[in-house]
Write a protein that holds these residues in place. Structure first.
Motif, mmCIF file in Angstrom:
data_model
loop_
_atom_site.group_PDB
_atom_site.id
_atom_site.type_symbol
_atom_site.label_atom_id
_atom_site.label_comp_id
_atom_site.label_asym_id
_atom_site.label_seq_id
_atom_site.Cartn_x
_atom_site.Cartn_y
_atom_site.Cartn_z
ATOM 1 N N LYS A 244 0.824 -1.209 0.000
ATOM 2 C CA LYS A 244 0.000 0.000 0.000
ATOM 3 C C LYS A 244 0.859 1.260 0.000
ATOM 4 O O LYS A 244 0.542 2.249 -0.659
ATOM 5 C CB LYS A 244 -0.940 -0.011 1.201
ATOM 6 C CG LYS A 244 -1.949 -1.154 1.144
ATOM 7 C CD LYS A 244 -2.906 -1.126 2.330
ATOM 8 C CE LYS A 244 -3.925 -2.267 2.218
ATOM 9 N NZ LYS A 244 -4.877 -2.288 3.354
ATOM 10 N N LEU A 245 1.967 1.214 0.724
ATOM 11 C CA LEU A 245 2.841 2.381 0.790
ATOM 12 C C LEU A 245 3.467 2.697 -0.565
ATOM 13 O O LEU A 245 3.696 3.859 -0.906
ATOM 14 C CB LEU A 245 3.934 2.157 1.834
ATOM 15 C CG LEU A 245 3.468 1.993 3.287
ATOM 16 C CD1 LEU A 245 4.652 1.697 4.198
ATOM 17 C CD2 LEU A 245 2.728 3.239 3.772
ATOM 18 N N ARG A 247 2.213 2.549 -3.413
ATOM 19 C CA ARG A 247 1.298 3.227 -4.339
ATOM 20 C C ARG A 247 1.523 4.731 -4.363
ATOM 21 O O ARG A 247 1.152 5.404 -5.337
ATOM 22 C CB ARG A 247 -0.150 2.933 -3.941
ATOM 23 C CG ARG A 247 -0.559 1.468 -4.040
ATOM 24 C CD ARG A 247 -1.939 1.256 -3.444
ATOM 25 N NE ARG A 247 -2.291 -0.162 -3.336
ATOM 26 C CZ ARG A 247 -3.319 -0.625 -2.658
ATOM 27 N NH1 ARG A 247 -4.131 0.236 -2.030
ATOM 28 N NH2 ARG A 247 -3.575 -1.917 -2.601
ATOM 29 N N GLU A 248 2.094 5.256 -3.280
ATOM 30 C CA GLU A 248 2.312 6.700 -3.195
ATOM 31 C C GLU A 248 3.625 7.120 -3.865
ATOM 32 O O GLU A 248 3.945 8.301 -3.910
ATOM 33 C CB GLU A 248 2.331 7.123 -1.715
ATOM 34 C CG GLU A 248 1.073 6.724 -0.957
ATOM 35 C CD GLU A 248 1.214 6.929 0.543
ATOM 36 O OE1 GLU A 248 2.245 7.504 0.962
ATOM 37 O OE2 GLU A 248 0.311 6.517 1.293
#
Length: 429
Positions: A244-245, A247-248
């Motif tokens: 998830k991290l 994706r930034e």
């Protein structure tokens, strides 16, 4: 009837996560003469692995049965009633659960109880004393190295408990071909851990540095080896998954996230980097260059303090400049990796100990250190939490029950990975 008078040795493994299932199943094969696969059980709970996670361990073609603690004890009891009692039970569990199952096995009053084996799935860097005392009472407590065996015996002897159960062995999943560089291949693998480091800021830092390293070295493949997919759980909770991290961010094409069996990933690894994953020991055993990160400090909370004296401590700044640490051979020998002795020989003592116990006419009573006398304010809570009452009516399994259980499990994981971080951030306002 002692198992030594029968040809087949029946082994059961009870685990509470994917990594402990891997440790337990492989340990069962290393320390017994059993030719059949062990009968596998996975404890239903917070870290219950998915079928994908179990398959990825690569240790068995048969999926272990998901059970509660009470259901496991019933299975042990019923197997004896059929004349097919287990000779050896490997408890691949956290300490408190080991202590509860020890109590449950003792309370069954079997005509002949199984030999009980337990241990640790990797580097022991926290709760050493508590974890060991909760495991006391097993016939064999396996230590993964000479270093661990000395520490384990010191704890037991220091509280006046018997230390004869401690047996030096090795991690059962070491092995594989020695590192062999290939022309045109340059692969760095970062072995991720679910809860080390723990905070979003620290995990984002590690991710940014890995991506930065990939940009600095466009000819090097940088792989982030992940333990689980979003929504899955492992031994430790993962609040901030790297998936998830990332994706930034905007990683370069030579940076990738990978899953799969660690041994297969190591087959193509030229530098293994981690904070404190047991994968470091797997890599070192195969003489793969290995680095233990210091960027976030060398701290007990991170577990990398275990590697002090190893010669492996390094920062991203040094790795960016091309460092490949050289391990200290004395340290390696004490950790039971990359030894001059044959790897299989590391399990000889444990195998002999189990065989000797199986040959006894009767096994002694289970006598844990923690009892109502030694820990009256601690033990009752542990036992009550596990509710191992085999006399209670066995719940009837149904499709609705399975749906509700999976929904509850999903809600819990959602709470850990989504709701809890939001609440924590609100509390900081």
């Amino acid at each position: 009837m002692p198992a030594s008078t029968r040809e087949a040795v029946r082994v059961a493994v009870l685990a509470d996560s994917d990594t402990r299932w891997k440790w337990g199943a492989l340990t069962a094969r290393r320390i017994t003469t059993a030719t059949a696969e062990p009968t596998g059980f996975v404890l239903r709970g917070r870290a219950t692995p998915t079928e994908r996670q179990l398959a990825e361990t690569g240790v068995s073609t048969t999926t272990p049965r998901e059970v509660t603690g009470a259901e496991f004890l019933r299975a042990v009891r019923d197997a004896e009633a059929r004349g097919e009692g287990f000779d050896v039970v490997v408890l691949a569990l956290v300490g408190g659960t080991v202590r509860a199952v020890l109590q449950g096995l003792a309370d069954l009053g079997l005509e002949r109880r199984p030999v009980i084996v337990t241990g640790y799935v990797g580097v022991v860097y926290e709760k050493l004393t508590d974890g060991l005392l909760l495991r006391h009472g097993a016939d064999v407590v396996l230590a993964n190295s000479r270093h661990d065996a000395e520490r384990f015996r010191a704890v037991y002897e220091g509280v006046g408990a018997g230390a004869d159960s401690v047996v030096e062995a090795a991690l059962p999943f070491l092995g594989g071909a020695l590192h062999s560089p290939e022309a045109g291949r340059d692969t760095l693998v970062f072995a991720a851990q679910p809860s080390v480091p723990a905070t979003r800021t620290e995990r984002a830092y590690v991710l940014r540095r890995l991506i930065g390293h990939a940009r600095l070295h466009p000819g090097r493949e940088v792989l982030l080896k992940l333990r689980s997919k979003p929504g899955e759980h492992t031994t430790h909770l993962e609040e901030f998954p790297f998936q998830k991290l990332v994706r930034e961010l905007d990683p370069p094409p030579n940076f990738r996230l990978v899953y799969g069996h660690m041994g297969e990933v190591l087959d193509r690894t030229d530098l293994l980097v981690t904070v404190s994953s047991t994968a470091a020991l797997e890599a070192l055993h195969r003489r793969i260059p290995t680095a233990i990160l210091t960027d976030l400090g060398v701290r007990e909370a991170l577990g990398n303090h275990h590697f002090v004296g190893s010669g492996l401590l390094a920062s991203f700044d040094r790795l960016d400049k091309g460092l490949a640490p050289t391990p200290d051979e004395t340290w390696l020998a004490r950790q039971g990796v990359a030894s001059d002795s044959p790897y299989e020989a590391a399990f000889d003592t444990a195998r002999d100990r189990v065989a000797g116990l199986l040959a006894l006419p009767a096994l002694p009573p289970i006598t844990p250190y923690y009892t109502a006398e030694t820990a009256p304010g601690y033990l009752p809570g542990i036992l009550a939490r596990h509710r191992l009452d085999v006399t209670a009516p066995e719940p009837r399994e149904s499709g609705l029950r399975r749906v509700v259980r999976e929904a509850a499990r999903g809600a819990y994981r959602h709470g850990v990975q989504r709701v809890a971080p939001v609440i924590r951030r609100l509390g900081e306002l």
